[in-house]
Design a protein around this motif. Structure first.
Motif, PDB file in Angstrom:
ATOM      1  N   ARG A   1       0.857  -1.211  -0.035  1.00 28.57           N
ATOM      2  CA  ARG A   1      -0.146  -0.183  -0.028  1.00 28.57           C
ATOM      3  C   ARG A   1       0.843   1.213   0.066  1.00 28.57           C
ATOM      4  N   GLY A   2       2.244   1.069   0.456  1.00 29.89           N
ATOM      5  CA  GLY A   2       2.975   2.401   0.172  1.00 29.89           C
ATOM      6  C   GLY A   2       4.287   2.207   1.234  1.00 29.89           C
ATOM      7  N   HIS A   3       5.395   2.926   0.844  1.00 32.96           N
ATOM      8  CA  HIS A   3       6.482   2.869   1.898  1.00 32.96           C
ATOM      9  C   HIS A   3       6.281   3.826   3.048  1.00 32.96           C
ATOM     10  N   LEU A   4       7.242   3.481   3.886  1.00 31.29           N
ATOM     11  CA  LEU A   4       7.101   4.500   5.027  1.00 31.29           C
ATOM     12  C   LEU A   4       7.891   5.994   4.653  1.00 31.29           C
ATOM     13  N   THR A   5       6.979   6.806   5.106  1.00 29.30           N
ATOM     14  CA  THR A   5       7.349   8.320   4.532  1.00 29.30           C
ATOM     15  C   THR A   5       7.864   9.112   5.640  1.00 29.30           C
ATOM     16  N   VAL A   6       7.644   8.651   7.239  1.00 25.53           N
ATOM     17  CA  VAL A   6       8.257   9.234   8.265  1.00 25.53           C
ATOM     18  C   VAL A   6       9.933   9.301   8.219  1.00 25.53           C
ATOM     19  N   PRO A   7      10.404  10.249   8.884  1.00 24.78           N
ATOM     20  CA  PRO A   7      12.042  10.071   8.936  1.00 24.78           C
ATOM     21  C   PRO A   7      12.311   8.859   9.782  1.00 24.78           C
ATOM     22  N   LEU A   8      13.109   8.256   9.242  1.00 25.68           N
ATOM     23  CA  LEU A   8      13.721   7.053  10.089  1.00 25.68           C
ATOM     24  C   LEU A   8      15.389   6.893  10.139  1.00 25.68           C
ATOM     25  N   LEU A   9      15.428   6.734  11.258  1.00 25.53           N
ATOM     26  CA  LEU A   9      16.992   6.652  11.567  1.00 25.53           C
ATOM     27  C   LEU A   9      17.276   5.376  11.998  1.00 25.53           C
ATOM     28  N   GLY A  10      18.318   4.634  11.240  1.00 26.13           N
ATOM     29  CA  GLY A  10      19.081   3.231  11.728  1.00 26.13           C
ATOM     30  C   GLY A  10      20.130   3.464  12.309  1.00 26.13           C
ATOM     31  N   ILE A  11      20.108   2.918  13.704  1.00 21.48           N
ATOM     32  CA  ILE A  11      21.376   3.036  14.373  1.00 21.48           C
ATOM     33  C   ILE A  11      22.021   1.653  14.415  1.00 21.48           C
ATOM     34  N   SER A  12      23.188   1.372  14.059  1.00 17.54           N
ATOM     35  CA  SER A  12      23.956   0.477  14.086  1.00 17.54           C
ATOM     36  C   SER A  12      25.021   0.153  15.077  1.00 17.54           C
ATOM     37  N   GLY A  13      25.630  -0.977  15.580  1.00 23.50           N
ATOM     38  CA  GLY A  13      26.829  -0.832  16.519  1.00 23.50           C
ATOM     39  C   GLY A  13      27.745  -1.367  15.578  1.00 23.50           C
ATOM     40  N   SER A  14      28.977  -0.781  15.979  1.00 20.04           N
ATOM     41  CA  SER A  14      30.310  -1.094  15.237  1.00 20.04           C
ATOM     42  C   SER A  14      30.571  -2.503  15.170  1.00 20.04           C
TER      43      SER A  14
ATOM     44  N   TRP B   1      12.629   0.535   1.554  1.00 22.89           N
ATOM     45  CA  TRP B   1      11.087   0.468   2.115  1.00 22.89           C
ATOM     46  C   TRP B   1      10.737   1.922   2.668  1.00 22.89           C
ATOM     47  N   ALA B   2      11.683   2.764   2.856  1.00 19.47           N
ATOM     48  CA  ALA B   2      11.649   4.033   3.917  1.00 19.47           C
ATOM     49  C   ALA B   2      12.040   5.105   2.910  1.00 19.47           C
ATOM     50  N   ASP B   3      11.423   6.209   2.721  1.00 27.65           N
ATOM     51  CA  ASP B   3      11.516   7.216   1.644  1.00 27.65           C
ATOM     52  C   ASP B   3      12.585   8.358   2.232  1.00 27.65           C
ATOM     53  N   ASN B   4      12.867   8.152   3.672  1.00 29.44           N
ATOM     54  CA  ASN B   4      13.526   9.103   4.358  1.00 29.44           C
ATOM     55  C   ASN B   4      14.195   8.575   5.394  1.00 29.44           C
ATOM     56  N   ALA B   5      15.398   7.670   5.058  1.00 30.33           N
ATOM     57  CA  ALA B   5      16.232   6.959   5.958  1.00 30.33           C
ATOM     58  C   ALA B   5      17.603   7.447   6.030  1.00 30.33           C
ATOM     59  N   THR B   6      18.021   7.749   7.264  1.00 31.49           N
ATOM     60  CA  THR B   6      19.570   7.969   7.342  1.00 31.49           C
ATOM     61  C   THR B   6      19.992   7.074   8.882  1.00 31.49           C
ATOM     62  N   GLY B   7      21.350   7.150   8.689  1.00 31.43           N
ATOM     63  CA  GLY B   7      21.891   6.257   9.696  1.00 31.43           C
ATOM     64  C   GLY B   7      23.136   6.842  10.310  1.00 31.43           C
ATOM     65  N   VAL B   8      23.472   6.166  11.435  1.00 33.10           N
ATOM     66  CA  VAL B   8      24.511   6.336  12.187  1.00 33.10           C
ATOM     67  C   VAL B   8      25.114   4.854  12.590  1.00 33.10           C
ATOM     68  N   VAL B   9      26.246   4.865  13.011  1.00 32.17           N
ATOM     69  CA  VAL B   9      26.976   3.602  13.559  1.00 32.17           C
ATOM     70  C   VAL B   9      27.835   4.340  14.835  1.00 32.17           C
ATOM     71  N   ILE B  10      27.167   3.457  15.752  1.00 32.41           N
ATOM     72  CA  ILE B  10      28.062   3.592  17.364  1.00 32.41           C
ATOM     73  C   ILE B  10      29.061   3.013  17.428  1.00 32.41           C
ATOM     74  N   PRO B  11      30.381   3.548  17.602  1.00 32.43           N
ATOM     75  CA  PRO B  11      31.639   2.981  17.795  1.00 32.43           C
ATOM     76  C   PRO B  11      31.503   2.086  19.213  1.00 32.43           C
ATOM     77  N   GLU B  12      32.343   1.296  19.078  1.00 30.51           N
ATOM     78  CA  GLU B  12      32.709   0.235  20.373  1.00 30.51           C
ATOM     79  C   GLU B  12      31.252  -0.284  20.914  1.00 30.51           C
ATOM     80  N   ALA B  13      30.460  -0.663  20.049  1.00 30.44           N
ATOM     81  CA  ALA B  13      29.399  -1.318  20.512  1.00 30.44           C
ATOM     82  C   ALA B  13      29.005  -2.661  19.867  1.00 30.44           C
ATOM     83  N   GLY B  14      28.511  -3.557  20.553  1.00 31.97           N
ATOM     84  CA  GLY B  14      27.835  -4.818  19.930  1.00 31.97           C
ATOM     85  C   GLY B  14      26.369  -4.623  19.608  1.00 31.97           C
ATOM     86  N   HIS B  15      25.627  -5.601  19.975  1.00 30.40           N
ATOM     87  CA  HIS B  15      24.218  -5.765  19.759  1.00 30.40           C
ATOM     88  C   HIS B  15      23.391  -4.933  20.665  1.00 30.40           C
ATOM     89  N   PHE B  16      23.912  -4.792  22.298  1.00 27.74           N
ATOM     90  CA  PHE B  16      23.052  -4.293  22.979  1.00 27.74           C
ATOM     91  C   PHE B  16      23.457  -2.810  23.129  1.00 27.74           C
TER      92      PHE B  16
END
Length: 305
Positions: free
Chosen positions: A243-256, A270-285
């Protein structure tokens, strides 16, 4: 309808964990009660936090004070998690998303930012598809999403298999319950020790807390149910995306050193407005491994919007 915590525990044998400046609430969520912990600036924008497996709202305890000065902060235990009710069925993420939205509405929050990790991110993605008009934006931390970025096959390469082997194990009828009942602490300890970058991230008391939540009445069954209903979650995600993709801003946060190297790239189709950041010195939690960096990343995302 909502209430504050009564005397005694909502889940038998599972004490409520207190956090200075925050209050326990039990909003109605479509016929069940969810446990919410609320505090911060009542006049600020609302931020709702969801945790994943094998955790509870307590996973956000070192992030919440950092957000509280400027934001109204609400951490919610998902159904079956922590001190929330543990229904017998319906753990697909669209059904759970409806319950989370009902709880947020019962807390008188018309619109909010949604921040979620692991299985909490499964629910948050489905919630964003279903209730996008209620969200300012969504931030997802280190999670593959059922039917979207969660792989259909479990890798057999030992260098990768340790990250996802449990998805298949949790799907097997009855066997996980047989092997894990009475051994919940050892199981939870494996995840918290191996999937964090530093095996010393969690102390014994924190492991005890998370293990007790799963060992309490219905906790193990509910934890497994999210995986057992993942195929239904995937099906409903596909239907919603048609029915449509996500249009709200989406931030993806990854661990290094996490499970998903680039959350934003994995979700951007699947998201029209996705940005990301990688957190250093982090695993899954990530929230417990690098809470200050998570607060900074979230604050920058919220301010930018």
């Amino acid at each position: 309808m909502t209430d504050t915590a009564p005397a005694g525990d909502r889940v038998s044998g599972l004490p409520l964990q207190d956090l200075a400046g925050f209050t326990h609430r039990f909003p109605d969520a479509g016929g069940i009660r969810l446990h919410a912990v609320e505090g911060g600036n009542p006049a600020g924008p609302a931020v709702v936090l969801l945790a994943g497996f094998p955790q509870t709202w307590w996973a956000w305890r070192t992030v919440m004070p950092g957000l509280a000065e400027r934001f109204r902060v609400i951490a919610i235990d998902l159904p079956g998690q922590g001190n929330s009710d543990r229904p017998d069925d319906s753990y697909d993420t669209h059904t759970v998303a409806a319950r989370v939205q009902a709880a947020v509405s019962a807390l008188d929050v018309p619109k909010y930012w949604l921040v979620a990790h692991d299985i909490g991110a499964w629910v948050a993605f489905s919630l964003a598809l279903k209730y996008e008009e209620r969200l300012h934006g969504v931030a997802l931390l280190d999670a593959g999403i059922p039917g979207i970025t969660l792989p259909d096959a479990i890798p057999t390469d030992p260098e990768r298999a340790w990250k996802t082997w449990h998805f298949a194990f949790h799907l097997v009828p009855d066997l996980p319950e047989t092997l894990l009942t009475g051994r919940e602490r050892a199981y939870v300890e494996w995840f918290l020790t191996v999937k964090a970058l530093s095996p010393k991230t969690f102390d014994s008391a924190e492991i005890d807390h998370y293990a007790a939540a799963i060992a309490a009445e219905g906790g193990l069954r509910a934890s497994l149910a999210y995986y057992r209903d993942a195929a239904e979650s995937a099906r409903k995600n596909h239907e919603a995306l048609e029915r449509g993709h996500l249009t709200v801003p989406l931030l993806g946060i990854s661990g290094s050193h996490g499970s998903i190297p680039d959350m934003a790239a994995s979700l951007s189709p699947w998201a029209d407005n996705a940005t990301g950041v990688v957190i250093p010195e982090a695993g899954h939690f990530i929230p417990e491994e690098q809470p200050a960096a998570v607060v900074d990343a979230l604050t920058a995302f919220l301010d930018r919007r």
